[in-house]
Scaffold this motif. Structure first.
Motif, PDB file in Angstrom:
ATOM      1  N   SER A   1       0.812  -1.220   0.000  1.00 53.74           N
ATOM      2  CA  SER A   1       0.000   0.000   0.000  1.00 53.74           C
ATOM      3  C   SER A   1       0.840   1.262   0.000  1.00 53.74           C
ATOM      4  O   SER A   1       0.367   2.326  -0.378  1.00 53.74           O
ATOM      5  CB  SER A   1      -0.842   0.068   1.273  1.00 53.74           C
ATOM      6  OG  SER A   1      -1.820  -0.875   1.221  1.00 53.74           O
TER       7      SER A   1
ATOM      8  N   ASP B   1       2.616   0.074  -8.643  1.00 53.15           N
ATOM      9  CA  ASP B   1       1.367  -0.692  -8.563  1.00 53.15           C
ATOM     10  C   ASP B   1       1.684  -2.175  -8.347  1.00 53.15           C
ATOM     11  O   ASP B   1       2.738  -2.650  -8.782  1.00 53.15           O
ATOM     12  CB  ASP B   1       0.585  -0.605  -9.886  1.00 53.15           C
ATOM     13  CG  ASP B   1       0.185   0.821 -10.227  1.00 53.15           C
ATOM     14  OD1 ASP B   1       0.302   1.700  -9.351  1.00 53.15           O
ATOM     15  OD2 ASP B   1      -0.243   1.041 -11.377  1.00 53.15           O
TER      16      ASP B   1
ATOM     17  N   ARG C   1      -7.291   1.693   3.254  1.00 51.80           N
ATOM     18  CA  ARG C   1      -7.833   2.882   2.574  1.00 51.80           C
ATOM     19  C   ARG C   1      -7.949   4.060   3.535  1.00 51.80           C
ATOM     20  O   ARG C   1      -7.693   5.200   3.171  1.00 51.80           O
ATOM     21  CB  ARG C   1      -9.228   2.569   2.007  1.00 51.80           C
ATOM     22  CG  ARG C   1      -9.180   1.939   0.654  1.00 51.80           C
ATOM     23  CD  ARG C   1     -10.615   1.730   0.143  1.00 51.80           C
ATOM     24  NE  ARG C   1     -10.645   0.481  -0.567  1.00 51.80           N
ATOM     25  CZ  ARG C   1     -11.402  -0.570  -0.278  1.00 51.80           C
ATOM     26  NH1 ARG C   1     -12.281  -0.521   0.711  1.00 51.80           N
ATOM     27  NH2 ARG C   1     -11.311  -1.668  -0.978  1.00 51.80           N
TER      28      ARG C   1
ATOM     29  N   ASP D   1      -4.669   3.093  -1.890  1.00 50.95           N
ATOM     30  CA  ASP D   1      -5.626   2.778  -2.949  1.00 50.95           C
ATOM     31  C   ASP D   1      -5.584   1.264  -3.155  1.00 50.95           C
ATOM     32  O   ASP D   1      -4.709   0.744  -3.848  1.00 50.95           O
ATOM     33  CB  ASP D   1      -5.230   3.524  -4.234  1.00 50.95           C
ATOM     34  CG  ASP D   1      -6.198   3.256  -5.376  1.00 50.95           C
ATOM     35  OD1 ASP D   1      -6.975   2.277  -5.299  1.00 50.95           O
ATOM     36  OD2 ASP D   1      -6.163   4.017  -6.360  1.00 50.95           O
TER      37      ASP D   1
ATOM     38  N   ARG E   1      -7.886  -2.156  -4.070  1.00 50.69           N
ATOM     39  CA  ARG E   1      -9.166  -2.638  -4.615  1.00 50.69           C
ATOM     40  C   ARG E   1      -9.236  -4.141  -4.546  1.00 50.69           C
ATOM     41  O   ARG E   1      -8.237  -4.825  -4.771  1.00 50.69           O
ATOM     42  CB  ARG E   1      -9.311  -2.209  -6.070  1.00 50.69           C
ATOM     43  CG  ARG E   1      -9.578  -0.726  -6.135  1.00 50.69           C
ATOM     44  CD  ARG E   1      -9.402  -0.165  -7.500  1.00 50.69           C
ATOM     45  NE  ARG E   1      -9.003   1.232  -7.292  1.00 50.69           N
ATOM     46  CZ  ARG E   1      -9.152   2.192  -8.164  1.00 50.69           C
ATOM     47  NH1 ARG E   1      -9.680   1.938  -9.330  1.00 50.69           N
ATOM     48  NH2 ARG E   1      -8.771   3.416  -7.882  1.00 50.69           N
TER      49      ARG E   1
ATOM     50  N   ARG F   1       0.895   6.463  -3.262  1.00 52.54           N
ATOM     51  CA  ARG F   1       0.067   7.118  -2.241  1.00 52.54           C
ATOM     52  C   ARG F   1       0.918   7.400  -1.004  1.00 52.54           C
ATOM     53  O   ARG F   1       1.792   6.607  -0.656  1.00 52.54           O
ATOM     54  CB  ARG F   1      -1.109   6.228  -1.818  1.00 52.54           C
ATOM     55  CG  ARG F   1      -2.037   5.864  -2.949  1.00 52.54           C
ATOM     56  CD  ARG F   1      -2.739   7.117  -3.469  1.00 52.54           C
ATOM     57  NE  ARG F   1      -3.731   6.843  -4.488  1.00 52.54           N
ATOM     58  CZ  ARG F   1      -3.461   6.651  -5.778  1.00 52.54           C
ATOM     59  NH1 ARG F   1      -2.217   6.685  -6.215  1.00 52.54           N
ATOM     60  NH2 ARG F   1      -4.421   6.426  -6.638  1.00 52.54           N
TER      61      ARG F   1
END
Ligand code: S3P
Length: 423
Positions: free
Chosen positions: A96, A101, A123, A128, A130, A144
């Motif tokens: 995270s 990515d 989060r 981010d 998912r 992030r």
């Protein structure tokens, strides 16, 4: 049959954490007693895919060249964590906070397991993350900046707690986690060895970030969860006393001992020097007549992985054993309530699945066929129970025993459990 002494391989939870912390530490960490099971190897392979150099000078020893908190490199493909929920959830915490990515996948069992329990708190820290309607693949966007946050979990989970604390090491400020009941605390015990102070604020455990982990040397104790199968085997099928040496006996893991003692088991602990901040003991077990009990709800977390072994003991105990407050068992490598109830029934043992537990009435055990649904602990529990069956027990789909205990079969044979390959 089952007497004398034995050891079990290194602790799975601790081995995962050792590789992860070593990989993001600065310097070279040596890990001894590492569990060479598929789950922990998947964790090591994931970090190798992110550029961490890991040497294996001998079996059970890893030398990890840490990349530092910001030194991981983008993996070329999705990271495949096999059967391991621990690997996937804890890695989500680390990933995270990366600049790149990443995508986390696993085998059919892992792809069914709930991941929002880690995604949602991450989060809240600015990540981010998912999921696919709550399940893997877990897709994490890089770049992030995480902020420390205070989290209150509604289910006690060491995986969720550890994922949050790992994210917290990368975040700005203080990250705290509190749980309804204490889960295993290996993360909190190991972080100080990497130079990270862990504070306790009321019932919460906290870290301050961004942190800098410093390499160390770690010894991993024997896995209590692997020892559990031989503890039960020695109780229900042993002839004399059996001693399992050098087993981790962290109190957040040993609820099974308390429950078996309430059932009448003769188990004695002989304390040994701590390993890696974890209490260790030789566990001496004598064959015992067991009585069914209502398992105290407050012990559920500290024996969450030991229920398949307990159900094997309950199947030959006098009277009824009742477990409640253990709905989490339905979310493990298999639905351990349903799968164990069906398997016990196939062997003629009266077992009734409850929404959050099981009722097992002890009695004679027949031979028969049971499906382990690829769940390592289910397979090992039935291998132990087979020692008390009136006929052969065929256990299907046992290959995943290698996730936590690759040498189980050899150890079981040495201990006198009769195991044969099906034609
Ligand atoms: C583990 C935590 C537990 C346990 C699992 C290992 C860990 O899961 O069942 O086998 O190493 O943190 P939960 O966090 O889902 O309770």
């Amino acid at each position: 049959m089952l007497s004398g002494g034995m050891t079990v391989p290194g602790d799975k939870s601790i081995s995962h954490r050792a590789v992860m912390f070593a990989a993001i530490a600065e310097g070279v960490t040596e890990i001894r007693g590492f569990l060479e099971g598929e789950d922990c190897r998947a964790t090591a392979a994931a970090f190798e895919a992110m550029g961490v150099r890991i040497e294996r000078p001998r079996y059970g020893c890893l030398v990890v060249h840490g990349a530092g908190l910001r030194g991981l490199r983008p993996p070329a493909a999705a990271l495949d964590l096999g059967n391991s929920g621990t690997a996937m959830r804890l890695l989500a915490g680390v990933l995270s906070a990366q600049a790149f990515d990443s995508v986390l996948i696993g085998d059919a069992s892992l792809m069914r397991r709930p991941m929002e329990r880690v995604a949602a708190p991450l989060r809240r820290m600015g990540a981010d993350v998912r999921t696919n309607a709550g399940r893997p693949p877990v897709a994490i966007a890089g770049g992030r900046t995480l902020r420390g946050a205070a989290h209150v979990l509604d289910v006690a989970s060491a995986q969720v707690k550890s994922a949050i604390l790992l994210a917290g090491l990368h975040a700005r400020g203080r990250t705290c986690v509190s749980e309804p009941r204490p889960s295993r605390d290996h993360t909190e015990r190991m972080l100080p060895a990497f130079g990270i102070p862990v504070s306790h604020d009321g019932g919460a455990v906290c870290v301050d970030g961004p942190a800098r982990l410093v390499a160390t040397t770690l010894d991993v104790p024997g896995d209590f969860s692997s020892a559990a199968f031989f503890i039960v085997a020695a109780l229900i099928a042993g002839r004399e006393q059996t001693t399992i040496r050098s087993v981790g006996v962290n109190p957040t893991r040993t609820g099974l001992l308390a429950v078996l003692r309430l059932m009448g088991a003769d188990i004695r602990l002989h304390p040994q020097p701590d390993l890696g901040g974890e209490p260790v003991a030789d566990v001496e077990v004598r064959p015992s007549r067991l009585r069914g009990i209502a398992v105290p709800v407050e012990l559920v977390e500290s024996m969450i992985d030991e229920f398949p072994a307990l159900f094997a003991a309950a199947a030959v105990a006098e009277g009824e054993t009742v477990v409640t407050g253990a709905a989490e068992l339905r979310l493990k490598e298999s639905d351990r309530i349903a799968v164990m109830a069906v398997g016990l029934g196939n062997l003629g043992v009266a077992a009734q699945a409850l929404p959050d537990g099981i009722r097992v009435r002890g009695g004679p055990v027949n031979g028969g066929i049971v499906e382990s649904h690829g769940d390592h602990r289910v397979a090992m529990a039935f291998a132990v129970l087979a020692a008390r069956a009136a006929g052969p027990v065929v256990i299907r789909d046992v290959q995943n025993v290698a996730t936590s205990y690759p040498a189980f079969e050899a150890a079981a044979r040495r201990g006198g459990l009769v195991l044969a390959e099906e034609d």
